[in-house]
Structures are given as C-alpha cells and as structure tokens.
Design an enzyme around this catalytic site. Sequence first.
Site, mmCIF file in Angstrom:
data_model
loop_
_atom_site.group_PDB
_atom_site.id
_atom_site.type_symbol
_atom_site.label_atom_id
_atom_site.label_comp_id
_atom_site.label_asym_id
_atom_site.label_seq_id
_atom_site.Cartn_x
_atom_site.Cartn_y
_atom_site.Cartn_z
ATOM 1 N N HIS A 187 0.811 -1.220 0.000
ATOM 2 C CA HIS A 187 0.000 0.000 0.000
ATOM 3 C C HIS A 187 0.845 1.272 0.000
ATOM 4 O O HIS A 187 0.361 2.342 0.337
ATOM 5 C CB HIS A 187 -0.968 -0.012 1.193
ATOM 6 C CG HIS A 187 -2.017 -1.080 1.064
ATOM 7 N ND1 HIS A 187 -2.767 -1.535 2.122
ATOM 8 C CD2 HIS A 187 -2.442 -1.782 -0.021
ATOM 9 C CE1 HIS A 187 -3.615 -2.479 1.701
ATOM 10 N NE2 HIS A 187 -3.423 -2.651 0.404
ATOM 11 N N GLY A 244 -1.554 -9.259 12.523
ATOM 12 C CA GLY A 244 -2.184 -7.964 12.789
ATOM 13 C C GLY A 244 -2.917 -7.343 11.624
ATOM 14 O O GLY A 244 -2.802 -6.142 11.402
HETATM 15 P P1 OAD Z 1 -7.042 -2.904 10.399
HETATM 16 O O1 OAD Z 1 -7.147 -1.722 11.295
HETATM 17 O O2 OAD Z 1 -8.161 -3.161 9.467
HETATM 18 O O3 OAD Z 1 -6.869 -4.215 11.285
HETATM 19 C C1 OAD Z 1 -5.933 -4.251 12.339
HETATM 20 C C2 OAD Z 1 -5.892 -5.659 12.893
HETATM 21 O O4 OAD Z 1 -4.852 -5.704 13.855
HETATM 22 C C3 OAD Z 1 -7.173 -6.125 13.594
HETATM 23 O O5 OAD Z 1 -7.498 -7.436 13.158
HETATM 24 C C4 OAD Z 1 -6.781 -6.116 15.078
HETATM 25 O O6 OAD Z 1 -7.463 -7.130 15.827
HETATM 26 C C5 OAD Z 1 -5.308 -6.424 14.997
HETATM 27 N N1 OAD Z 1 -4.523 -5.968 16.142
HETATM 28 C C6 OAD Z 1 -4.739 -4.936 16.988
HETATM 29 N N2 OAD Z 1 -3.743 -4.832 17.879
HETATM 30 C C7 OAD Z 1 -2.865 -5.820 17.592
HETATM 31 C C8 OAD Z 1 -1.616 -6.229 18.144
HETATM 32 N N3 OAD Z 1 -1.052 -5.593 19.169
HETATM 33 N N4 OAD Z 1 -0.973 -7.293 17.587
HETATM 34 C C9 OAD Z 1 -1.509 -7.951 16.525
HETATM 35 N N5 OAD Z 1 -2.690 -7.603 15.967
HETATM 36 C C10 OAD Z 1 -3.351 -6.554 16.484
HETATM 37 O O7 OAD Z 1 -5.651 -2.775 9.639
HETATM 38 P P2 OAD Z 1 -5.161 -3.505 8.300
HETATM 39 O O8 OAD Z 1 -5.659 -4.894 8.251
HETATM 40 O O9 OAD Z 1 -3.707 -3.275 8.191
HETATM 41 O O10 OAD Z 1 -4.996 0.628 3.515
HETATM 42 O O11 OAD Z 1 -5.901 -2.653 7.203
HETATM 43 C C11 OAD Z 1 -5.687 -2.948 5.846
HETATM 44 C C12 OAD Z 1 -5.632 -1.667 5.044
HETATM 45 O O12 OAD Z 1 -6.798 -0.877 5.306
HETATM 46 C C13 OAD Z 1 -4.482 -0.733 5.413
HETATM 47 O O13 OAD Z 1 -3.281 -1.065 4.748
HETATM 48 C C14 OAD Z 1 -4.999 0.588 4.949
HETATM 49 C C15 OAD Z 1 -6.406 0.513 5.482
HETATM 50 O O14 OAD Z 1 -7.336 1.341 4.880
HETATM 51 C C16 OAD Z 1 -4.440 1.661 2.851
HETATM 52 O O15 OAD Z 1 -3.886 2.575 3.408
HETATM 53 C C17 OAD Z 1 -4.570 1.549 1.365
#
Ligand code: OAD
Length: 270
Positions: free
Chosen positions: A138, A213
Amino acid sequence: MSRQPGLISDDTAALVAGARWITVFSGAGMSAESGVATFRDAQTGLWARYDPEALSTPQAWESDPALVWGWYQWRAHLVRVAEPNAGHRALADLSTAGMRSDDGQEAGGGEARAVMVVTQNVDDLHERAGTPVVSHLHGSLFAPRCSACEHPYPRTEPSIPGPETFRIAVPRCQVCDALVRPGIVWFGEALPADAWNRAESAFRASDLILVVGTSGLVYPAASLPERAARADIPIIEINPESSLLTPIATHRIRAGAARALPALVEAITR
Ligand code: OAD
C-alpha cells in the site's frame, strides 16, 4: 525473556522451526504496540476518528490536496517518533533462530531461513528493526512522488501540521512543477505492479505464511493469504482478535505481535 506457557503450541513451534521460506503478511496490528494507530479498531482506529473518503481517495486529493498532504505528513511524523516494537525485532531474529550449523553453533547467513515481509503498512518499522521489506503493498509514508510525472520527491524534513486543521502547503515537483502527492495507495487505486509481483512471488515460494495484525478486509491484499491457503500452505495467524482470515489459519496465536513474535522465536530457539 521468560517462556510463556501455553502461548505457542508445540505444533506451531515445530512448523516454524522446519520452515525455510516464510512470508510474513503484516497489517496495522503489527505496529499497534509501537503506538501507531490501526485503522479499524473501535475508538482508537484511524477510520473511527477520520473519514477515509475525505482523506484517502483520489477524489479527496482532487478536492483538497493541502488537507490530504497535511494528514499524511502528520502520520509520517507520528511514525518518525515511534520505535519498532519487540515483534518487529523478533522478526529480524527469525531468519537464524534455532538454526544450527554442523559444529552446533547458531547458524550464520548461509543456513538462514528466508523471511520475506509483505506488508500493508506504510510505516518503516520493519526496516528500522532490521528486516528488509520485500513489498510495501500500500505504498509508503516516506516515498512521495510527483502527481503528474511520478518523479520521486527528495526526502526533506517535513512540516508538521497541527491536528486542528492538518492543511499545509503542498510542495511542487522539481521536474514538472505539478503537485507532489503522498506515496500511498488510496482507495480505488491499483496497487503498484512491482510491489504486487514481488508479493505474489514471495507467497508462491513460501512453505509457511505468518499473518500478523490484519483484519483481512482489504483486497486485493487479502487474496494473497487466501490463495496460499488454497495451495495448502500452512498459515499461522497472530492477532488478539478474530479476523476475516481466521477461518483459513491452520494455527493461531491469540496475542499481540509484541508478545507473540518474541515468544515464537524463543520457542524455536530452545
Ligand atoms: P485494520 O485496522 O483493518 O486491522 C488491524 C488488525 O490488527 C485487527 O485485526 C486487530 O485485531 C489487529 N490488532 C490490533 N492490535 C494488535 C496487536 N497488538 N498485535 C496484533 N494484531 C493486532 O488494519 P489492516 O488490516 O492493516 O490501507 O488494514 C488494511 C488496510 O486498510 C491498510 O493497509 C490501509 C487501510 O485502509 C491503505 O492505506 C490503502
């Protein structure tokens, strides 16, 4: 580091210990314990506090470039003052953890397992912990480029906007004078082909996937582990909560990355 009974099953440890090509697929939860907000966590997530339509789309950029530029400069500043957490650091150790050479010593580079990081994160915390990133799917907060000719904009000390308005003047391209844009993939944009191709190759080459995560909500990124699952490549999910990728995980570690990853490295090092 003390052993944490029950967190890493023997099965999970054996799988990692035996793997030679591991792809780590990370999302915002990877950096949460560095103090970098995730997107979708209730209350603390960026999308709970800010409107993605107004900040993270080509339309937002067209209508208010100073707001969009300032918001990403603010996020870049927050990452600059953050530090890699114990999870990032453990990944840097994973390539040699538990690998022994013929004389019984901890292995050097020759016998290391390959650890290939494919991240959705736009921060640089993997790199700062010592793990090169194979693919920033991204984009990056630190790779602005011209919005017209794509010429990279040299890194300069950023102006830091206040969170009250975010708006700051957008710099201009030194080659063609068009506005410089953040090097981020916005909603509705295609992923960069080279980043996508490198990610696909890493997944294809892997005998194990670590999903760390991520909510698994954003495509096409989430299709990479899904495809690996269809090819019967084992998948370990590290996440304190369930995600959309939980059903395809063959193994799960229900803890934050900063606790789970050091525990995993320790479990295969003993
Ligand atoms: P999300 O905010 O959608 O998801 C974060 C995940 O991390 C969730 O499943 C949480 O349960 C988990 N989480 C929280 N704290 C944690 C910890 N300490 N250790 C491990 N896991 C933890 O974020 P992404 O999946 O990265 O796109 O989102 C995907 C994309 O959506 C991003 O790259 C961004 C966003 O819009 C763009 O910028 C294009």
